[in-house]
Design an enzyme around this catalytic site. Structure first.
Site, PDB file in Angstrom:
ATOM      1  N   SER A  46     122.382  11.119  -9.885  1.00  0.00           N
ATOM      2  CA  SER A  46     121.949   9.987  -9.058  1.00  0.00           C
ATOM      3  C   SER A  46     122.310  10.326  -7.616  1.00  0.00           C
ATOM      4  O   SER A  46     123.443  10.712  -7.332  1.00  0.00           O
ATOM      5  CB  SER A  46     122.659   8.710  -9.512  1.00  0.00           C
ATOM      6  OG  SER A  46     122.051   7.600  -8.898  1.00  0.00           O
ATOM      7  N   GLU A  47     121.333  10.193  -6.705  1.00  0.00           N
ATOM      8  CA  GLU A  47     121.518  10.760  -5.366  1.00  0.00           C
ATOM      9  C   GLU A  47     122.605  10.066  -4.553  1.00  0.00           C
ATOM     10  O   GLU A  47     123.015  10.569  -3.525  1.00  0.00           O
ATOM     11  CB  GLU A  47     120.189  10.789  -4.595  1.00  0.00           C
ATOM     12  CG  GLU A  47     119.576   9.446  -4.277  1.00  0.00           C
ATOM     13  CD  GLU A  47     118.579   9.002  -5.335  1.00  0.00           C
ATOM     14  OE1 GLU A  47     118.710   9.425  -6.507  1.00  0.00           O
ATOM     15  OE2 GLU A  47     117.673   8.210  -4.993  1.00  0.00           O
ATOM     16  N   ASN A  48     123.075   8.904  -5.023  1.00  0.00           N
ATOM     17  CA  ASN A  48     124.191   8.272  -4.315  1.00  0.00           C
ATOM     18  C   ASN A  48     125.531   8.924  -4.654  1.00  0.00           C
ATOM     19  O   ASN A  48     126.569   8.462  -4.193  1.00  0.00           O
ATOM     20  CB  ASN A  48     124.228   6.773  -4.611  1.00  0.00           C
ATOM     21  CG  ASN A  48     124.350   6.474  -6.087  1.00  0.00           C
ATOM     22  OD1 ASN A  48     123.703   7.114  -6.905  1.00  0.00           O
ATOM     23  ND2 ASN A  48     125.180   5.527  -6.447  1.00  0.00           N
TER      24      ASN A  48
ATOM     25  N   SER B 157     125.325  15.714  -2.353  1.00  0.00           N
ATOM     26  CA  SER B 157     124.302  15.287  -3.307  1.00  0.00           C
ATOM     27  C   SER B 157     122.927  15.815  -2.916  1.00  0.00           C
ATOM     28  O   SER B 157     122.168  16.331  -3.754  1.00  0.00           O
ATOM     29  CB  SER B 157     124.273  13.758  -3.372  1.00  0.00           C
ATOM     30  OG  SER B 157     123.329  13.333  -4.317  1.00  0.00           O
TER      31      SER B 157
END
Lengths: 229, 218
Positions: B47-49, B88
């Protein structure tokens, strides 16, 4: 410079002047410095430039638009492509009352990293051939096209960590490093909201995410719950 | 014409593209549903967060610091790691993500993607879409084949602002599975009850019909 410890977020943000640029860490609910944002809202400082991943997704940043403290936003997520509800920011944006620079999220992160690390710019393939490329220098390296992206810094960074020690060393929890860890390096004055302040020496050196030299002010606050809206 | 696939069935069909060992990023909206269909596969979700290795979405147990990029609380699996957004997106741009599954508004005949800006609404948001479209090794787009007004979303040239050029590898719609390869679109599967001619009529780009075109098995 030694870190200053505050017990009241209003005192911690009282240094902020009108016309300032401020970075805000957080990704929706994770690591959003909501107590600092609410204190800034109460302070009434205006003509602010905000830099944050998102605005108007249930975060407290939209409060600053409600009270018309904001002139410009730099963000990755600010306008919804669907759905009925509009944030205060969106309403003001569509009326031309507030500016927006929309940035791809990876470019936003890297621009802040560059800003904090003394890097003069970087080349990214993200945004080539899109609206994001408008006005930017395109560079070719080994046959591939890149955009030249420039560093981002601000007068202040408001960040949220889980724990601080009294030297300003910070530890984040879960997915709340996001932009906090980067913004801590990229502003002239860094104000950290934390859930706990502990004595120096009680955090293991290998556990520390943000070394205290980056942090100017720390304030302990109970977290405020934010949900995606 | 028969009804096309539901959102869940589009997600199910997209999930068939995944296999053991893959690192996968699921976009907000329909692609999130793909996680309902990967039980039994050894897949690592990014998840890019700033999470690598999350599991189920936890409806009742809200921990603000443990959310995916859609703001949903998620289970953190053994072996997971947390990192900041620069790292990320280094993972994403650096080619460390095997597959990204994103929603789409339009895809062009050469695999350009438009999925962030709706001119009729005067805006939209980029989020992580441009980086994922450029960086993932394979990009799968899940979307409705046509708009609510019946206009094709697969067209010679996108009329909406682009997310990235020539980035799409596969399109899964409610009507069809279409491969984008060498800047050409090939119809490889049809939804149950949908004919090849119906798909051609609802597609505003040249479609090569694969010699082995078949009905999706769901």
């Amino acid at each position: 410079m030694a870190v200053e410890i505050f017990s009241d977020p209003a005192r911690a943000v009282s240094i902020v002047q009108n016309d300032s640029s401020i970075m805000f860490g957080g990704f929706v609910s994770a690591g959003s410095p909501s107590n600092l944002i609410m204190a800034l809202h109460n302070s009434g400082q205006s003509n602010l430039t905000l830099m944050a991943n998102n605005i108007g997704l249930g975060d407290k940043l939209d409060l600053l638009c409600e009270s018309r403290q904001v002139s410009k936003v730099i963000a990755t997520f600010a306008i919804r492509a669907s759905g009925g509800r509009q944030s205060n920011f969106e309403q003001q944006y569509h009326k031309g009352e507030v500016g927006l620079e929309l940035v791809p999220q990876g470019t936003f992160a890297e621009r802040i990293r560059a800003g904090g690390a003394g890097i003069g710019g970087f080349l990214t393939p993200t945004g080539v051939g899109t609206m994001v490329a408008e006005g930017k220098e395109i560079m070719h390296v080994k046959g591939k096209e890149y955009l030249l992206e420039l560093p981002l810094r601000a007068d202040y960074a408001f960040i949220k960590a889980y724990k601080a020690d009294t030297q300003g060393n910070l530890v984040y929890r879960g997915a709340s490093k996001n932009f906090n860890e980067l913004m801590a390096t990229a502003a002239d004055c860094v104000i950290a909201e934390v859930e706990q302040i502990v004595e120096v020496g009680s955090l293991r050196p290998s556990q520390i995410h943000t070394p205290g030299i980056f942090v100017d002010r720390v304030v302990q606050c109970d977290p405020v719950e934010i949900r995606w809206e | 014409m028969a009804d096309g696939l539901s959102r869940e069935l589009i997600a199910l069909r997209a999930s068939r593209e995944l296999s053991d060992g893959m690192i996968v990023n699921l976009g907000i909206g329909l692609p999130t549903l793909v996680s309902n269909f990967i039980d039994g596969l050894d897949i690592t979700l990014q998840s890019e967060n700033g999470i690598l290795g999350y599991g189920n979405i936890l409806e009742d147990d809200f921990e603000p610091d443990f959310i995916n990029a859609g703001g949903q609380p998620v289970e953190i699996l053994p072996g997971a790691s947390f990192f900041n957004s620069a790292e990320s997106f280094g993972m994403i741009r650096g080619g460390h993500i095997d597959v990204a599954i994103l929603g789409g508004l339009q895809v062009s005949s050469i695999g350009d993607l438009a999925n962030w800006y709706v001119p009729e609404r005067g805006g939209g948001s980029i989020g992580g879409a441009m980086d994922l479209a450029v960086g993932a090794k394979k990009l799968i787009i899940t979307m409705a084949h046509i708009t609510k007004d019946g206009a094709p979303r697969i067209m010679n040239e996108c009329s909406y602002p682009l997310t990235a050029e020539k980035c799409v590898d596969l399109i899964v719609t409610d009507l069809a599975v279409i491969q984008c390869q060498d800047q050409q679109l090939t119809l490889v599967e049809t939804a149950p009850g949908i004919s090849v001619d119906e798909i051609i009529n609802l597609t505003a780009a040249e479609l090569i019909i694969d010699s082995n075109v078949k009905e999706m098995s769901l």
